[in-house]
Design a protein around this motif. Sequence first.
Motif, PDB file in Angstrom:
ATOM      1  N   PHE A 372     -60.159 -34.587  24.305  1.00 41.30           N
ATOM      2  CA  PHE A 372     -59.600 -35.175  23.090  1.00 41.30           C
ATOM      3  C   PHE A 372     -60.060 -36.622  22.956  1.00 41.30           C
ATOM      4  O   PHE A 372     -60.466 -37.266  23.928  1.00 41.30           O
ATOM      5  CB  PHE A 372     -58.070 -35.128  23.102  1.00 41.30           C
ATOM      6  N   SER A 373     -59.968 -37.115  21.743  1.00 39.67           N
ATOM      7  CA  SER A 373     -60.181 -38.541  21.461  1.00 39.67           C
ATOM      8  C   SER A 373     -59.289 -38.903  20.283  1.00 39.67           C
ATOM      9  O   SER A 373     -59.262 -38.186  19.275  1.00 39.67           O
ATOM     10  CB  SER A 373     -61.643 -38.821  21.123  1.00 39.67           C
ATOM     11  N   LEU A 374     -58.562 -39.969  20.421  1.00 38.10           N
ATOM     12  CA  LEU A 374     -57.709 -40.486  19.345  1.00 38.10           C
ATOM     13  C   LEU A 374     -58.100 -41.932  19.116  1.00 38.10           C
ATOM     14  O   LEU A 374     -58.003 -42.757  20.024  1.00 38.10           O
ATOM     15  CB  LEU A 374     -56.228 -40.386  19.739  1.00 38.10           C
ATOM     16  N   ALA A 375     -58.577 -42.238  17.914  1.00 35.29           N
ATOM     17  CA  ALA A 375     -59.126 -43.573  17.646  1.00 35.29           C
ATOM     18  C   ALA A 375     -58.533 -44.178  16.388  1.00 35.29           C
ATOM     19  O   ALA A 375     -58.169 -43.460  15.443  1.00 35.29           O
ATOM     20  CB  ALA A 375     -60.647 -43.500  17.521  1.00 35.29           C
ATOM     21  N   LEU A 376     -58.455 -45.495  16.380  1.00 33.39           N
ATOM     22  CA  LEU A 376     -58.050 -46.263  15.207  1.00 33.39           C
ATOM     23  C   LEU A 376     -59.317 -46.878  14.624  1.00 33.39           C
ATOM     24  O   LEU A 376     -59.968 -47.701  15.272  1.00 33.39           O
ATOM     25  CB  LEU A 376     -57.049 -47.339  15.596  1.00 33.39           C
ATOM     26  N   VAL A 377     -59.673 -46.457  13.428  1.00 31.25           N
ATOM     27  CA  VAL A 377     -60.972 -46.801  12.840  1.00 31.25           C
ATOM     28  C   VAL A 377     -60.765 -47.734  11.650  1.00 31.25           C
ATOM     29  O   VAL A 377     -60.012 -47.411  10.726  1.00 31.25           O
ATOM     30  CB  VAL A 377     -61.715 -45.530  12.383  1.00 31.25           C
ATOM     31  N   PRO A 378     -61.418 -48.900  11.621  1.00 28.82           N
ATOM     32  CA  PRO A 378     -61.253 -49.823  10.492  1.00 28.82           C
ATOM     33  C   PRO A 378     -61.952 -49.314   9.240  1.00 28.82           C
ATOM     34  O   PRO A 378     -62.950 -48.592   9.314  1.00 28.82           O
ATOM     35  CB  PRO A 378     -61.912 -51.112  11.001  1.00 28.82           C
ATOM     36  N   LYS A 379     -61.410 -49.684   8.084  1.00 26.19           N
ATOM     37  CA  LYS A 379     -62.060 -49.345   6.821  1.00 26.19           C
ATOM     38  C   LYS A 379     -63.277 -50.249   6.618  1.00 26.19           C
ATOM     39  O   LYS A 379     -63.262 -51.427   7.000  1.00 26.19           O
ATOM     40  CB  LYS A 379     -61.090 -49.518   5.654  1.00 26.19           C
ATOM     41  N   VAL A 380     -64.294 -49.718   6.005  1.00 25.85           N
ATOM     42  CA  VAL A 380     -65.513 -50.491   5.764  1.00 25.85           C
ATOM     43  C   VAL A 380     -65.242 -51.691   4.873  1.00 25.85           C
ATOM     44  O   VAL A 380     -65.759 -52.795   5.097  1.00 25.85           O
ATOM     45  CB  VAL A 380     -66.599 -49.590   5.133  1.00 25.85           C
ATOM     46  N   GLU A 381     -64.380 -51.529   3.864  1.00 21.23           N
ATOM     47  CA  GLU A 381     -64.093 -52.600   2.916  1.00 21.23           C
ATOM     48  C   GLU A 381     -62.793 -53.333   3.235  1.00 21.23           C
ATOM     49  O   GLU A 381     -62.265 -54.069   2.409  1.00 21.23           O
ATOM     50  CB  GLU A 381     -64.043 -52.031   1.498  1.00 21.23           C
ATOM     51  N   GLY A 382     -62.262 -53.152   4.428  1.00 19.21           N
ATOM     52  CA  GLY A 382     -61.031 -53.823   4.820  1.00 19.21           C
ATOM     53  C   GLY A 382     -59.801 -53.023   4.432  1.00 19.21           C
ATOM     54  O   GLY A 382     -59.877 -51.995   3.766  1.00 19.21           O
ATOM     55  N   GLY A 383     -58.652 -53.503   4.858  1.00 19.98           N
ATOM     56  CA  GLY A 383     -57.405 -52.801   4.603  1.00 19.98           C
ATOM     57  C   GLY A 383     -56.875 -52.155   5.872  1.00 19.98           C
ATOM     58  O   GLY A 383     -57.412 -52.346   6.965  1.00 19.98           O
ATOM     59  N   THR A 384     -55.813 -51.372   5.723  1.00 17.62           N
ATOM     60  CA  THR A 384     -55.184 -50.731   6.873  1.00 17.62           C
ATOM     61  C   THR A 384     -56.131 -49.745   7.542  1.00 17.62           C
ATOM     62  O   THR A 384     -56.738 -48.904   6.872  1.00 17.62           O
ATOM     63  CB  THR A 384     -53.906 -49.995   6.438  1.00 17.62           C
ATOM     64  N   ALA A 385     -56.248 -49.840   8.851  1.00 18.88           N
ATOM     65  CA  ALA A 385     -57.132 -48.945   9.595  1.00 18.88           C
ATOM     66  C   ALA A 385     -56.586 -47.522   9.583  1.00 18.88           C
ATOM     67  O   ALA A 385     -55.390 -47.290   9.374  1.00 18.88           O
ATOM     68  CB  ALA A 385     -57.301 -49.447  11.026  1.00 18.88           C
ATOM     69  N   ASP A 386     -57.476 -46.547   9.809  1.00 18.44           N
ATOM     70  CA  ASP A 386     -57.111 -45.137   9.776  1.00 18.44           C
ATOM     71  C   ASP A 386     -57.236 -44.511  11.159  1.00 18.44           C
ATOM     72  O   ASP A 386     -57.961 -45.002  12.031  1.00 18.44           O
ATOM     73  CB  ASP A 386     -58.028 -44.377   8.811  1.00 18.44           C
ATOM     74  N   TRP A 387     -56.548 -43.378  11.321  1.00 24.04           N
ATOM     75  CA  TRP A 387     -56.621 -42.624  12.559  1.00 24.04           C
ATOM     76  C   TRP A 387     -57.678 -41.534  12.464  1.00 24.04           C
ATOM     77  O   TRP A 387     -57.847 -40.905  11.416  1.00 24.04           O
ATOM     78  CB  TRP A 387     -55.277 -41.964  12.864  1.00 24.04           C
ATOM     79  N   LEU A 388     -58.367 -41.304  13.565  1.00 25.59           N
ATOM     80  CA  LEU A 388     -59.311 -40.202  13.683  1.00 25.59           C
ATOM     81  C   LEU A 388     -59.022 -39.491  15.002  1.00 25.59           C
ATOM     82  O   LEU A 388     -59.071 -40.113  16.073  1.00 25.59           O
ATOM     83  CB  LEU A 388     -60.754 -40.710  13.653  1.00 25.59           C
ATOM     84  N   PHE A 389     -58.723 -38.191  14.907  1.00 27.63           N
ATOM     85  CA  PHE A 389     -58.331 -37.413  16.082  1.00 27.63           C
ATOM     86  C   PHE A 389     -59.298 -36.259  16.278  1.00 27.63           C
ATOM     87  O   PHE A 389     -59.594 -35.521  15.337  1.00 27.63           O
ATOM     88  CB  PHE A 389     -56.907 -36.893  15.900  1.00 27.63           C
ATOM     89  N   ILE A 390     -59.788 -36.099  17.487  1.00 28.36           N
ATOM     90  CA  ILE A 390     -60.697 -35.009  17.829  1.00 28.36           C
ATOM     91  C   ILE A 390     -60.105 -34.242  18.996  1.00 28.36           C
ATOM     92  O   ILE A 390     -59.750 -34.838  20.021  1.00 28.36           O
ATOM     93  CB  ILE A 390     -62.103 -35.530  18.200  1.00 28.36           C
ATOM     94  N   ALA A 391     -60.008 -32.916  18.854  1.00 29.86           N
ATOM     95  CA  ALA A 391     -59.456 -32.071  19.918  1.00 29.86           C
ATOM     96  C   ALA A 391     -60.389 -30.895  20.160  1.00 29.86           C
ATOM     97  O   ALA A 391     -60.835 -30.234  19.212  1.00 29.86           O
ATOM     98  CB  ALA A 391     -58.064 -31.573  19.539  1.00 29.86           C
ATOM     99  N   GLU A 392     -60.657 -30.636  21.424  1.00 32.52           N
ATOM    100  CA  GLU A 392     -61.491 -29.495  21.781  1.00 32.52           C
ATOM    101  C   GLU A 392     -60.692 -28.204  21.646  1.00 32.52           C
ATOM    102  O   GLU A 392     -59.541 -28.114  22.075  1.00 32.52           O
ATOM    103  CB  GLU A 392     -61.987 -29.641  23.221  1.00 32.52           C
TER     104      GLU A 392
END
Length: 561
Positions: A372-392
């Motif tokens: 698994f990977s759980l990441a907090l990814v910033p927006k390209v144009e700024g603003g609140t960052a988003d979550w990205l979750f990957i599960a096998e």
Amino acid sequence: MKLRPFLISLVIAVILLLSSAGGGLYWILAQSPLELREGGVMRQPLGTVFIPKQAPAMISLMVNPDRLESFSQLAVNPANRRKTHRELKRLEQSILAITGLDYRQEIQPWLGEEITLGVTSLDFDRNSNNGAQAGYLLAVETKDSQLAKEFLQLSYSQQAIAGDFDLVFEPYKGINLIYQRPLKPLPNNRFVASAVIGNFVLFANDLKVLREAINNVQVPNLNLKNAPDYQEALKTIKDPRIGISYVNFPALSAWLSNLSIPELPEISQTLTVTLSLKSEGLVAQTALIGVSGAENQNPVLNAPVEALQYTPSNSILALAGTNLDQFWQQIQTHLVTDSPLQQFLNRLIRQLEQPLGLNLSKDIFSWVKGEFSLALVPKVEGGTADWLFIAEKTPDVDIKNKIAYLDGLAQEQGYNIGELALSEQTVTAWTKLRTSKITKDKDLARLDTQVRGVYLETDRYFLFATSIEALSQGISSEKIPLTESKKFQQAISALPIENDGYVYIDWQESEPIIEEKIPVVKVAELAIKPFFNNLRSFTLSSQGSENSIQRATIFFNLGVR
């Protein structure tokens, strides 16, 4: 100066000295003929013989501050040496300020290689009428005990003449104790009693604390040096170190709450931490005792999980490993309850849970048995960052059923389930239509689409994100995965190859978010600004357990911005 923040100042002292050196630290460690090039010293702190084994906390710096100062002055660019010297001078003024003595004039001439500070008791006088009076003891090694005695007597005599207090000499078990009897009330965190014992000078906030320290030396099974948990923990940490700390969690919790006894005295849980030098920063190795289910567990990984190929290199935070439920429990266990890092992680997780009424631990973590990977990814144009979750995806989990359950939760919250095209793939999105005003002055509106979640499946992985942008960053063929970024490679460079996964935080990018979520971090930054100025990232990794001792490593990646 209050003792609670001062407890960490000895470790922070090391961090300040080394972070000031920035990139030159590698040259020092590579070229220095001294033992510090190996990361520190192998000996244990001798001052622990004065600390009781039930002490709430102890911290020890095992290298003379002047030696570290010399190293940092050699390492920094000549143009920055004045700044570094000013930072070190401020440190010197505070590191032993609670003794009431001047570091340069009265301590530096006889200071040896060790400074050990302990919270020795929760209530040394056991008087319920005056609340919990914690005991504090500072043990400073001296390279010249006679010189130390002369300086102490001269300094105390001058202060007594000035009328601040009466000076009292008291013999106790063959040792002369010096006590400053205040002429007016002083706070409990002021050191007023001292003694020279062998090659150590002791400072305590009360005579009772000083007498107890002497008793601890004469009865070995009373002191921390001979405490079984402390010794067993140190046996698991083989690397040289420049500092050691030890905490008894139930007692520490009581001390932080100003209680005279622990709330759960039947619980025994201790943590031993060593701090070592590395070419890119500082490494803290931890040994935790007293956690259930921690018998013998070998690390399960010898390389970063492949799920990180979908995690963008600009991720602010990333958790990665296998068996997410077990990994999350380990992270929660290793972090001190209500610590800033634990608060930060829990608050970020709650932000993901609340909009959909999720219980991540139950609804998702429990069925992720593979990578698994759980990441907090910033927006390209700024603003609140988003979550990205990957599960096998694993054969023992009906992934279709799990996804259908999540879709049902989204529909209960009023979201529509639909498909759309993204990077030549079909993804599923949770959307809701809403209206918003075009201008403030006119009653004109437009229709907006709110996206709460979006996901897709590959042959091997399930990917979920809180925005289309975050998911597109994960699957873009042009992206650089986190594992190939220099930042991440540096962040794991000092960690053991065999581990159970990583918690990675890019400090330079996450600093504003952490300050917003945990205001106390902003206060800490003001106190130890040079450290935070040079902190690039920190990474936590677990190494399983042996003989019921859980091991973990934290790497503080330091450098010049």
